[in-house]
Design a protein around this motif. Structure first.
Motif, PDB file in Angstrom:
ATOM      1  N   THR A 185      29.559  57.483  44.604  1.00  0.00           N
ATOM      2  CA  THR A 185      29.380  56.817  45.909  1.00  0.00           C
ATOM      3  C   THR A 185      27.919  56.975  46.313  1.00  0.00           C
ATOM      4  O   THR A 185      27.574  57.778  47.192  1.00  0.00           O
ATOM      5  N   PRO A 186      27.022  56.222  45.661  1.00  0.00           N
ATOM      6  CA  PRO A 186      25.583  56.461  45.840  1.00  0.00           C
ATOM      7  C   PRO A 186      25.057  56.157  47.241  1.00  0.00           C
ATOM      8  O   PRO A 186      23.984  56.636  47.608  1.00  0.00           O
ATOM      9  N   ASN A 187      25.792  55.387  48.024  1.00  0.00           N
ATOM     10  CA  ASN A 187      25.305  54.992  49.347  1.00  0.00           C
ATOM     11  C   ASN A 187      25.958  55.774  50.486  1.00  0.00           C
ATOM     12  O   ASN A 187      25.916  55.338  51.639  1.00  0.00           O
ATOM     13  N   MET A 236      38.845  64.150  42.122  1.00  0.00           N
ATOM     14  CA  MET A 236      38.851  64.603  43.520  1.00  0.00           C
ATOM     15  C   MET A 236      38.330  63.479  44.419  1.00  0.00           C
ATOM     16  O   MET A 236      37.357  62.807  44.099  1.00  0.00           O
ATOM     17  N   GLU A 237      38.983  63.229  45.556  1.00  0.00           N
ATOM     18  CA  GLU A 237      38.593  62.148  46.438  1.00  0.00           C
ATOM     19  C   GLU A 237      37.286  62.469  47.142  1.00  0.00           C
ATOM     20  O   GLU A 237      36.847  63.616  47.236  1.00  0.00           O
ATOM     21  N   MET A 238      36.670  61.397  47.696  1.00  0.00           N
ATOM     22  CA  MET A 238      35.353  61.502  48.321  1.00  0.00           C
ATOM     23  C   MET A 238      35.326  62.561  49.412  1.00  0.00           C
ATOM     24  O   MET A 238      34.467  63.438  49.426  1.00  0.00           O
ATOM     25  N   LEU A 239      36.273  62.512  50.334  1.00  0.00           N
ATOM     26  CA  LEU A 239      36.269  63.450  51.450  1.00  0.00           C
ATOM     27  C   LEU A 239      36.504  64.877  50.973  1.00  0.00           C
ATOM     28  O   LEU A 239      36.011  65.829  51.575  1.00  0.00           O
ATOM     29  N   ASP A 240      37.260  65.028  49.878  1.00  0.00           N
ATOM     30  CA  ASP A 240      37.482  66.365  49.328  1.00  0.00           C
ATOM     31  C   ASP A 240      36.174  66.968  48.832  1.00  0.00           C
ATOM     32  O   ASP A 240      35.912  68.157  49.028  1.00  0.00           O
ATOM     33  N   LEU A 241      35.335  66.165  48.202  1.00  0.00           N
ATOM     34  CA  LEU A 241      34.059  66.660  47.711  1.00  0.00           C
ATOM     35  C   LEU A 241      33.115  67.005  48.865  1.00  0.00           C
ATOM     36  O   LEU A 241      32.402  68.001  48.813  1.00  0.00           O
TER      37      LEU A 241
END
Length: 279
Positions: A33-35, A1-6
């Motif tokens: 994406t820790p930052n 799942m992509e970042m924005l989806d999460l």
């Protein structure tokens, strides 16, 4: 799942008060994406919760019964009756757009009526501002203007979920004053006997910082005759659908809606403190 989806999934969980699932989703996102500042900010908001007045919190509100003397209410109803042909569709987006998918209501514009509303409401709202701010958890501010709108919600009328502080400009299209709405209010009145049902003001628990509202936690305020309701403009709310069998506008749910607006600084006017939506 992509970042924005999460991120969006976490926001959806928050809106349904599924905070453990939201935390798990944000933690999963931060592993890859820790930052990500938005994920960290949301996670901090959830962890602190309502204890520090952040996250999704219930909408504070003040209810004032018997706000106006009966004679003034009769005058407002008479004004509505003699100006029935002047009612127009309610608008959104800084009072420019008719959007029936968002709002289905009527508004009456009349210069003499505007003066009467100003005389009835503005002095008292100015005088009581400090008390209202204290009760609503709003920082005291200097008033730039008080918007007032004479509205009617006849059979089938509604106003779907929105925030009042997201209007880019004040209500007057000629002035186009940048909006600084801080406190919203609605004053209710109607013909006797009351023939409509519905029309409650639904106030949603809201995370104002992240623009999220809870679909499980809300307060429904009945439009009781001669009652004023005030709440902070940054909370999501809606007007539930009105049912009135006769279809006569004069038998509808009348309201004088308004906003107490803060005087914005030159920097706020230049950069814009609020974007988009409903008036």
């Amino acid at each position: 799942m992509e970042m924005l989806d999460l991120i969006q999934l976490a926001r959806t969980y928050i809106s349904y008060d599924e905070l453990d699932k939201a935390k798990s989703t944000l933690t999963q996102h931060l592993r890859t994406t820790p930052n990500c500042p938005h994920a960290h900010d949301l996670l901090l908001s959830i962890s602190r919760g309502r204890k520090q007045d952040i996250g999704v919190i219930s909408c504070p509100h003040v209810i004032i019964p018997d706000f106006l003397p009966p004679g003034l209410i009769d005058e407002f109803l008479h004004a509505a009756h003699i100006h029935l042909c002047k009612f127009e569709k309610g608008r959104v987006s800084g009072d420019l757009d008719i959007a029936p998918e968002v709002r289905n209501s009527l508004r009456l514009r009349d210069l003499e009526l505007d003066k009467k509303m100003e005389a009835c409401f503005s002095p008292r709202l100015h005088r009581e501002l400090s008390r209202y701010c204290s009760q609503l958890g709003v920082s005291l501010f200097d008033i730039s203007e008080i918007e007032l709108k004479f509205c009617c919600y006849p059979n089938g009328a509604y106003f779907h979920t929105h925030r009042d502080d997201q209007a880019a400009y004040s209500d007057d299209p000629d002035k186009r004053i940048p909006c600084g709405r801080r406190i919203s209010f609605a004053y209710y009145f109607h013909r006797h006997p009351q023939s409509f049902t519905g029309g409650e003001l639904r106030l949603y628990a809201t995370d104002r910082r992240h623009n999220i509202f809870s679909r499980n936690r809300m307060d429904d305020i009945s439009p009781r005759f001669n009652t004023l309701v005030l709440f902070p403009s940054g909370f999501f709310h809606e007007v539930l659908k009105v049912s009135e069998p006769s279809g006569d506008i004069m038998n509808g749910r009348f309201a004088i809606n308004g906003h107490i607006c803060e005087a914005l600084s030159p920097q706020e006017i230049t950069t814009g403190t609020a974007q988009g939506a409903a008036s």
